[in-house]
Scaffold this active site. Structure first.
Site, short mmCIF file in Angstrom:
data_model
loop_
_atom_site.label_atom_id
_atom_site.label_comp_id
_atom_site.label_asym_id
_atom_site.label_seq_id
_atom_site.Cartn_x
_atom_site.Cartn_y
_atom_site.Cartn_z
N HIS A 211 0.79 -1.23 0.00
CA HIS A 211 0.00 0.00 0.00
C HIS A 211 0.82 1.28 0.00
CE1 HIS A 211 1.02 0.06 4.23
NE2 HIS A 211 0.57 1.28 4.31
C1 UD1 Z 1 -2.20 5.66 5.93
C2 UD1 Z 1 -0.88 6.14 6.52
C3 UD1 Z 1 0.17 5.06 6.37
C4 UD1 Z 1 -0.32 3.73 6.90
C5 UD1 Z 1 -1.63 3.39 6.24
C6 UD1 Z 1 -2.20 2.09 6.73
C7 UD1 Z 1 -0.41 8.56 6.31
C8 UD1 Z 1 0.40 9.56 5.60
N1 UD1 Z 1 -0.36 7.31 5.82
O1 UD1 Z 1 -2.01 5.50 4.53
O2 UD1 Z 1 1.32 5.44 7.10
O3 UD1 Z 1 0.64 2.74 6.65
O4 UD1 Z 1 -2.56 4.45 6.53
O5 UD1 Z 1 -3.40 1.82 6.09
O6 UD1 Z 1 -1.04 8.87 7.29
N2 UD1 Z 1 -9.51 4.87 2.05
C9 UD1 Z 1 -10.67 4.16 2.09
N3 UD1 Z 1 -11.22 3.90 3.31
C10 UD1 Z 1 -10.66 4.28 4.47
C11 UD1 Z 1 -9.47 4.99 4.43
C12 UD1 Z 1 -8.90 5.29 3.21
O7 UD1 Z 1 -11.22 3.80 1.07
O8 UD1 Z 1 -11.22 3.97 5.55
C13 UD1 Z 1 -8.88 5.15 0.75
C14 UD1 Z 1 -9.20 6.57 0.28
O9 UD1 Z 1 -9.38 6.54 -1.09
C15 UD1 Z 1 -7.95 7.33 0.60
C16 UD1 Z 1 -6.87 6.26 0.45
O10 UD1 Z 1 -7.48 5.06 0.87
O11 UD1 Z 1 -7.75 8.42 -0.24
C17 UD1 Z 1 -5.65 6.55 1.27
O12 UD1 Z 1 -5.99 6.78 2.63
P1 UD1 Z 1 -5.04 7.69 3.56
O13 UD1 Z 1 -5.55 7.70 4.95
O14 UD1 Z 1 -4.81 9.00 2.92
O15 UD1 Z 1 -3.65 6.95 3.51
P2 UD1 Z 1 -3.24 5.41 3.52
O16 UD1 Z 1 -2.70 5.05 2.20
O17 UD1 Z 1 -4.31 4.53 4.11
#
Ligand code: UD1
Length: 372
Positions: A211
Site C-alpha cells: 500500500h
Molecule cells: C495511511 C498512513 C500510512 C499507513 C496506512 C495504513 C499517512 C500519511 N499514511 O495511509 O502510514 O501505513 O494508513 O493503512 O497517514 N480509504 C478508504 N477507506 C478508508 C481509508 C482510506 O477507502 O477507511 C482510501 C481513500 O481513497 C484514501 C486512500 O485510501 O484516499 C488513502 O488513505 P489515507 O488515509 O490517505 O492513507 P493510507 O494510504 O491509508
C-alpha cells in the site's frame, strides 16, 4: 486528570488498544479521553479493529476522512483544537507516524500541552516517505519519546533530542499480538469467509500486502510488482488482502487481469484476527508495511520487505526480515532462497514481551503525576 489519546489510521489501533487497557489500572489517577480523527473510516479499516481489539468507543470522532496530505492534516488540526480547549488534558498521547499523529501533535504543542509519542525515533532516512516527515516532526515536538528498539534513541540523540526525554518502553504492537494470538482466525476460516480458493494449505502460501504510495501510486512501478507477484504465485499461492488505495490503483492501471485468479487470492482488507491467522500460517510474508515487518519477527515468520529501506532495523538484525526493494530479480531470488532453506529464523527483540503498555503507563505516571 485527563490524558487525550489519539488514533486515526488502521496501524494506530493495535498500538492504542494495550495502552487503553493499561490505563484502566490507573483510572483513579488518569481519565483517558480517546479521539479518533476519522482518517480511516470504513468498517473494514476501522470498526472491526475497535471491536476485536476491545478499544472503547472514542469519546470524540473528528470525522475528517480522506484528502490530500495538506487537506487531511489541516482538517484534523482545525477539528482537534476545540477538543483540547474543552477537555484540558495534562498531556496528549499519539502513536505511530500517520498524518493524524503529526496533526494532533502540532496542535497540542502550540497549546503548550506536553506531547507523548509512542513509537518514537524510527527512521528510514527516506524523506520521500510521508511517514518519515511525520516521524521526524512529531519527535521534535514531543516531551516524552517512547521507543520500541534501542537504535531509535541513537537516531533521536543525533537530532538533538535530549536524553532525559527518551524512554525505552518496548513494542506496544507486540503487546496486542501476544494477547490476541490465541484468538486468531484460522487461515482456512478466513478464506472460506471471503469465498476464496480452498486449495491452499498451511505453510504453503505467501501472504502479500502492498500500500505504500512509492509502490502503488506510479503505474510503472506497480506493474513491475504485479508481474513479479504473478511469478511468485507460480511457486506457491499468494493471499493478498488489498488496501483500498491499492485496489483503486490496480483498477485504474488496468492491472487486475495480470494476476492469475486461481493463484493470487485477492481479499478485501481483513480484520486484525484474520490477519494474525494469515501471518501465522504463511510460509513467508511479502510486504511494504512497517507493522508487518515487526509482527512477522515476533511470530518467527520470514518476511520479504518490498522497499529499499526500513525504519525498523532490528527486524533485519535480529528478526526474520530481509529488505529487498522492488527489483523483480532480487525479489524472486529472495523468495526462492526462503523456499529452499526456510528463511531467517531470528529471535524476538528485547522488550517485545507484551508489557510495553504497562511500562509506558508507569512512566507517564512517574513523570506527569509524581505525587502519586
Ligand atoms: C495511511 C498512513 C500510512 C499507513 C496506512 C495504513 C499517512 C500519511 N499514511 O495511509 O502510514 O501505513 O494508513 O493503512 O497517514 N480509504 C478508504 N477507506 C478508508 C481509508 C482510506 O477507502 O477507511 C482510501 C481513500 O481513497 C484514501 C486512500 O485510501 O484516499 C488513502 O488513505 P489515507 O488515509 O490517505 O492513507 P493510507 O494510504 O491509508
Amino acid at each position: 486528570k485527563v490524558l487525550v489519546c489519539v488514533v486515526g489510521a488502521r496501524p494506530n489501533f493495535m498500538k492504542m488498544a494495550p495502552i487503553m487497557r493499561a490505563l484502566q489500572n490507573v483510572k483513579h489517577l488518569i481519565a483517558p479521553y480517546l479521539v479518533h480523527t476519522g482518517q480511516h473510516y470504513d468498517q473494514a479499516m476501522k470498526d472491526t479493529f475497535f471491536q476485536q481489539l476491545g478499544i472503547p468507543e472514542p469519546n470524540m470522532d473528528l470525522g475528517v476522512g480522506s484528502g490530500t496530505h495538506a487537506a487531511q492534516t489541516a482538517n484534523i488540526m482545525l477539528k482537534f483544537e476545540p477538543v483540547l480547549d474543552e477537555v484540558k488534558p495534562f498531556a496528549v498521547l499519539v502513536v505511530g507516524d500517520v498524518n493524524s499523529t503529526i496533526a494532533c501533535g502540532l496542535v497540542a504543542v502550540k497549546k503548550q500541552i506536553p506531547l507523548i509519542h509512542v513509537e518514537a525515533g524510527l527512521r528510514s532516512y527516506d524523506r520521500e516517505m510521508p511517514e518519515e516527515i511525520n516521524r521526524i516532526l512529531t519527535d521534535q515536538l514531543s516531551d516524552l519519546l517512547l521507543t520500541t528498539e534501542r537504535a531509535a534513541a541513537d537516531n533521536l540523540l543525533k537530532e538533538g533530542v535530549s536524553e532525559r526525554r527518551i524512554y525505552f518502553a518496548g513494542n506496544v504492537m507486540i503487546d496486542s499480538l501476544l494477547s490476541n494470538c490465541k484468538q486468531a482466525s484460522s487461515f482456512q476460516e478466513t478464506l472460506h469467509n471471503y469465498g476464496g480458493n480452498q486449495n491452499v494449505s498451511e505453510k504453503n502460501y505467501a501472504l502479500l500486502t502492498l500500500h505504500r504510495p512509492s509502490n502503488v501510486d506510479d503505474p510503472a512501478t506497480l506493474a513491475r510488482l504485479i508481474t513479479v507477484i504473478s511469478e511468485v504465485s507460480r511457486k506457491l499461492p499468494v493471499i493478498f488482502p488489498v488496501h483500498p488505495r491499492t485496489q483503486q490503483k490496480i483498477s485504474q492501471a488496468g492491472l487486475l487481469s495480470e494476476l492469475p485468479e486461481e493463484r493470487v487470492i485477492m481479499l478485501p482488507p481483513v480484520s486484525y484476527l484474520e490477519m494474525l491467522g494469515l501471518m501465522q500460517a504463511a510460509r513467508l510474508v511479502l510486504t511494504d508495511s512497517g507493522g508487518l515487518q515487526e509482527e512477522t519477527t515476533a511470530l518467527g515468520v520470514p518476511c520479504v520487505t518490498l522497499r529499499e529501506n526500513t525504519e525498523r532495523p532490528i527486524t533485519v538484525t535480529e528478526g526474520t526480515n530481509t529488505v529487498v526493494g522492488t527489483d523483480p530479480v532480487k525479489i524472486m531470488q529472495c523468495v526462492e532462497e526462503v523456499l529452499a532453506n526456510g528463511g531467517k529464523s531470528g529471535r524476538v527483540p528485547e522488550y517485545w514481551d507484551g508489557m510495553a503498555a504497562q511500562r509506558i503507563v508507569a512512566e507517564i505516571v512517574r513523570r506527569y503525576l509524581p505525587d502519586n
